[in-house]
Design an enzyme around this catalytic site. Sequence first.
Site, PDB file in Angstrom:
ATOM      1  N   HIS A 140       0.493  -0.664   0.654  1.00 28.31           N
ATOM      2  CA  HIS A 140       0.084  -0.479  -0.160  1.00 28.31           C
ATOM      3  C   HIS A 140       0.890   1.105  -0.317  1.00 28.31           C
ATOM      4  CE1 HIS A 140      -3.566  -2.460   0.336  1.00 28.31           C
ATOM      5  NE2 HIS A 140      -3.777  -2.555   1.065  1.00 28.31           N
ATOM      6  N   HIS A 214      -9.436   2.238   0.872  1.00 26.75           N
ATOM      7  CA  HIS A 214      -9.019   1.281   1.966  1.00 26.75           C
ATOM      8  C   HIS A 214     -10.708   1.170   2.741  1.00 26.75           C
ATOM      9  CE1 HIS A 214      -7.552  -2.279   3.828  1.00 26.75           C
ATOM     10  NE2 HIS A 214      -6.233  -2.052   2.819  1.00 26.75           N
ATOM     11  N   GLU A 349     -11.063  -3.865  -2.794  1.00 27.14           N
ATOM     12  CA  GLU A 349      -9.962  -2.676  -3.334  1.00 27.14           C
ATOM     13  C   GLU A 349     -10.038  -2.679  -5.063  1.00 27.14           C
ATOM     14  OE1 GLU A 349      -6.699  -2.911  -0.383  1.00 27.14           O
ATOM     15  OE2 GLU A 349      -8.602  -4.839   0.446  1.00 27.14           O
TER      16      GLU A 349
END
Length: 385
Positions: A140, A214, A349
Amino acid sequence: MKKITYNLIIVAFLSIFGCNKKENNNQPQKEQMENIQVSDYGVTAKGDSIRKFTLTNKNGMKMEVINFGGIITSLTAPDKNGKYEDVVLGFTKPEDYFNGNPYYFGALIGRYGNRIANAKFTLEGKTYDIDKNDGPNSLHGGKQGFHTKFWNIEPVKDAKFPTLKLTYTSADGEEGYPGKLSTIVLYTLTDDNALEISYEAETDKPTVVNLTQHSYFNLSGNFSKTILDHELQINGDKFTPVNETLIPTGEQNAVKGTPFDFTASKAIGKDINAEDDQLKKGKGYDHNWILNGSGLRSIAKVFHPESGRMMEVLTDEPGVQFYSGNFLDGKFENKTGGKNEFRTGFCLETQHFPNSPNQASFPSTELKPGQKYQSKTIYKFSVKK
């Protein structure tokens, strides 16, 4: 009395000169600003003030967003009795967002959503080492990814529905990524109870980009309940299996005949504990589905039978990471009085595939100067009785 008299004089003056005539094109702006409220949210350990933006649509649906991480801290949706409840997981204390947000609750993710193997990739013959924050891999965008950044947020005054424009410029070399990346994200709360998210990015050097959101959802409105009774359908016939560190192997396997088959709606908990090597590696579902079709289309639906809440996901992305909250560990209080426990939230996601920069067979995430990265995802809420 003096204030009233003064106001009357001003009104009379404007009337004489025709300046108080109402223009129709100004009215939507007024309504828009009435539907976006700004307030103080908290202060970081460094003394930076955080603002909260509250969007409300005509039905009374609300969304709260803070300028730290572009985080959605609350999003309400109606149940079959018309009751609006928060359906996204989050913290009860602002400082828990500022001090690491280990679960990435509600955050904008970048520069690269999901994992990159061994925290490195090669682009145009040059190898880049990026932040290693997930075992041997990068996750991420790194430890100081977009979820930790201060986003400039402005209400969009001429928008049809309550809309926020979020902007952030990532410096060349930030977290090891090449190029200065200018990013724009729009959050829109429509009157048909949909959250629309539009992403744009431009760079001054070749780089890789994979932006996503997220938020963890629990459509029951009770964050102490698991999401195993939620019924999920994913419009994807294949998924990308992973190795022990959750990096895709490069294979694209059919879901048919496996616990990963959500082509027909089924309870998340139906097969989650099956004897399956991939489920063991992910501690549940933590995998990328290869979506059918292209362009903006419906790719997933989630239904919670008890509340009647339905969430449909639309995107123009080629993949979606379905994550069943396997690393939620009960260390933090939830917003309904319990703890954020194992499998009390799920994520969908929308994305390009994990580790695409190191997999030539995956859709490319490269962005070059003069190109514009664009992507759109919609989370639409309704009721099914």
